[in-house]
Design a protein around this motif. Structure first.
Motif, PDB file in Angstrom:
ATOM      1  N   LEU A 179       6.777  16.875  -2.271  1.00 33.06           N
ATOM      2  CA  LEU A 179       7.354  17.219  -0.925  1.00 33.06           C
ATOM      3  C   LEU A 179       6.146  16.937   0.148  1.00 33.06           C
ATOM      4  O   LEU A 179       6.565  16.572   1.108  1.00 33.06           O
ATOM      5  N   LEU A 180       5.121  17.886  -0.263  1.00 35.34           N
ATOM      6  CA  LEU A 180       3.997  17.634   0.977  1.00 35.34           C
ATOM      7  C   LEU A 180       3.471  16.196   1.051  1.00 35.34           C
ATOM      8  O   LEU A 180       3.060  15.733   2.212  1.00 35.34           O
ATOM      9  N   LEU A 220      11.255   3.538   4.872  1.00 31.33           N
ATOM     10  CA  LEU A 220      11.830   4.330   3.971  1.00 31.33           C
ATOM     11  C   LEU A 220      11.240   4.077   2.496  1.00 31.33           C
ATOM     12  O   LEU A 220      10.507   3.005   2.339  1.00 31.33           O
ATOM     13  N   GLY A 221      11.589   4.896   1.640  1.00 30.35           N
ATOM     14  CA  GLY A 221      11.233   4.736   0.248  1.00 30.35           C
ATOM     15  C   GLY A 221      10.189   5.984  -0.353  1.00 30.35           C
ATOM     16  O   GLY A 221       9.551   6.410   0.491  1.00 30.35           O
ATOM     17  N   ALA A 222      10.135   6.015  -1.514  1.00 29.69           N
ATOM     18  CA  ALA A 222       9.397   7.218  -2.218  1.00 29.69           C
ATOM     19  C   ALA A 222       7.951   6.821  -2.497  1.00 29.69           C
ATOM     20  O   ALA A 222       7.151   7.632  -3.263  1.00 29.69           O
ATOM     21  N   SER A 223       7.626   5.871  -2.090  1.00 27.90           N
ATOM     22  CA  SER A 223       6.209   5.210  -2.592  1.00 27.90           C
ATOM     23  C   SER A 223       4.989   6.200  -1.955  1.00 27.90           C
ATOM     24  O   SER A 223       3.856   6.467  -2.474  1.00 27.90           O
ATOM     25  N   GLY A 224       5.315   6.836  -0.814  1.00 26.95           N
ATOM     26  CA  GLY A 224       4.294   7.609  -0.065  1.00 26.95           C
ATOM     27  C   GLY A 224       4.080   8.930  -1.195  1.00 26.95           C
ATOM     28  O   GLY A 224       2.825   9.120  -1.337  1.00 26.95           O
ATOM     29  N   ALA A 225       5.391   9.471  -1.433  1.00 26.54           N
ATOM     30  CA  ALA A 225       5.320  10.740  -2.420  1.00 26.54           C
ATOM     31  C   ALA A 225       4.604  10.370  -3.800  1.00 26.54           C
ATOM     32  O   ALA A 225       3.722  10.994  -4.152  1.00 26.54           O
ATOM     33  N   THR A 229      -2.782  13.197   1.196  1.00 31.61           N
ATOM     34  CA  THR A 229      -2.198  14.663   1.081  1.00 31.61           C
ATOM     35  C   THR A 229      -2.344  15.007  -0.231  1.00 31.61           C
ATOM     36  O   THR A 229      -2.404  16.056  -0.503  1.00 31.61           O
ATOM     37  N   GLY A 230      -1.541  14.118  -1.124  1.00 30.66           N
ATOM     38  CA  GLY A 230      -1.548  14.758  -2.672  1.00 30.66           C
ATOM     39  C   GLY A 230      -2.983  15.162  -2.933  1.00 30.66           C
ATOM     40  O   GLY A 230      -3.048  16.072  -3.818  1.00 30.66           O
TER      41      GLY A 230
END
Length: 294
Positions: free
Chosen positions: A170-171, A191-196, A250-251
């Protein structure tokens, strides 16, 4: 009043006793006291713990990050994939929903006529920073991201534990959205989950380093994914490098906190303190950009 009278058992007030539970320190009578490794405990403390003054999870197997080893070590990853798929199907059935969930800084529906409502994160729709992380509109987009989430996220969840893994995800998504919000044109939808997913990759680099495994395979993966970010195959795909870089950094940051070599309360403090720092950094970027756009 007799001030020298012994206290009464907390379960049997009419029975005076000079014995207290070694865990909660409540007075207990001979009928209630249960032998422990040191002294005696009351029935409630024994039921809550292991009989030795600990919570039920105190003696449970732990991950390298201190999380409890779960029966299904990939449960959160499965749930995240399920949420992404569900949102994809709902958006496919109701395309208007995409406009409400995608990440966009500032947008006016009829901007060329200077009319219409102003929408976007800068107008207070901060939920877009996270809803966009679960949003996909193309089948190839969600398939690619969910495969990456399963391959990268599954092993990382098993290593960190559920709560810590979810915090990284989430972060990372929030950090990715914050950098997109800061560096892209305000009317550009993302949009999209690639950043996470990139955030999970960043945390995986830290994990491999912490375990002293061979670094070359994971470094090659990071380099390959960054190359595909900046030089997408086909040339026509719109890839948000801001999301990928923001999530990766961030990860890695949160992963450093989660995989600290400290132990006990110090480890817990470092882990969740790092999460707070990551959140505040993202919030500062969001506030800065919002002030600029308004």
């Amino acid at each position: 009043m007799d001030t020298d009278r012994l206290p009464g058992c907390y379960r049997h007030p009419d029975r005076d006793t000079g014995i207290s539970c070694t865990r909660c320190e409540r007075p207990i009578c001979p009928e209630c006291m249960i032998s422990a490794s040191v002294g005696f405990q009351c029935p409630e403390c024994v039921r809550e713990g292991s009989g030795a003054g600990h919570r039920p999870t105190a003696n449970a197997p732990r991950t390298i990050a201190g999380g409890v080893v779960a029966a299904d070590p990939h449960l959160v990853t499965k749930i995240l994939i399920g949420i992404n798929v569900l949102v994809f199907l709902v958006a496919a059935a109701n395309p208007a929903l995409v406009v409400q969930l995608e990440l966009i800084g500032r947008y006016r529906e009829f901007d060329q006529f200077l009319v219409g409502p102003v929408e976007g994160v800068s107008t207070g729709e901060y939920y877009r920073l996270l809803t966009s992380v679960f949003l996909h509109t193309e089948w190839w987009h969600i398939i690619g991201n969910m495969l990456a989430l399963w391959v990268i996220g599954g092993p990382l969840e098993a290593a960190l534990g559920r709560a810590r893994y979810l915090a990284v995800y989430l972060l990372s998504g929030l950090g990715a959205s914050a950098l997109v919000y800061l560096l892209t044109a305000p009317n550009t939808a993302t949009l999209g989950a690639s950043g996470a997913v990139f955030g999970l990759l960043g945390a995986t680099v830290v994990l491999v380093r912490r375990l002293r495994y061979e670094m070359r395979p994971v470094i090659v993966m990071v380099v390959l994914m960054l190359v595909l970010t900046f030089v997408p195959l086909g040339g026509s795909l719109n890839v948000s490098w801001q999301a990928h870089v923001g999530g990766l950094v961030t990860g890695a940051l949160v992963g450093l906190g989660m995989l600290t070599p400290a132990t006990g309360r110090t480890r817990t403090l470092v882990q969740w303190g790092t999460c707070v720092v990551a959140f505040l950094l993202a919030a500062a970027v969001i506030v800065l950009r919002t002030a600029e756009l308004t």
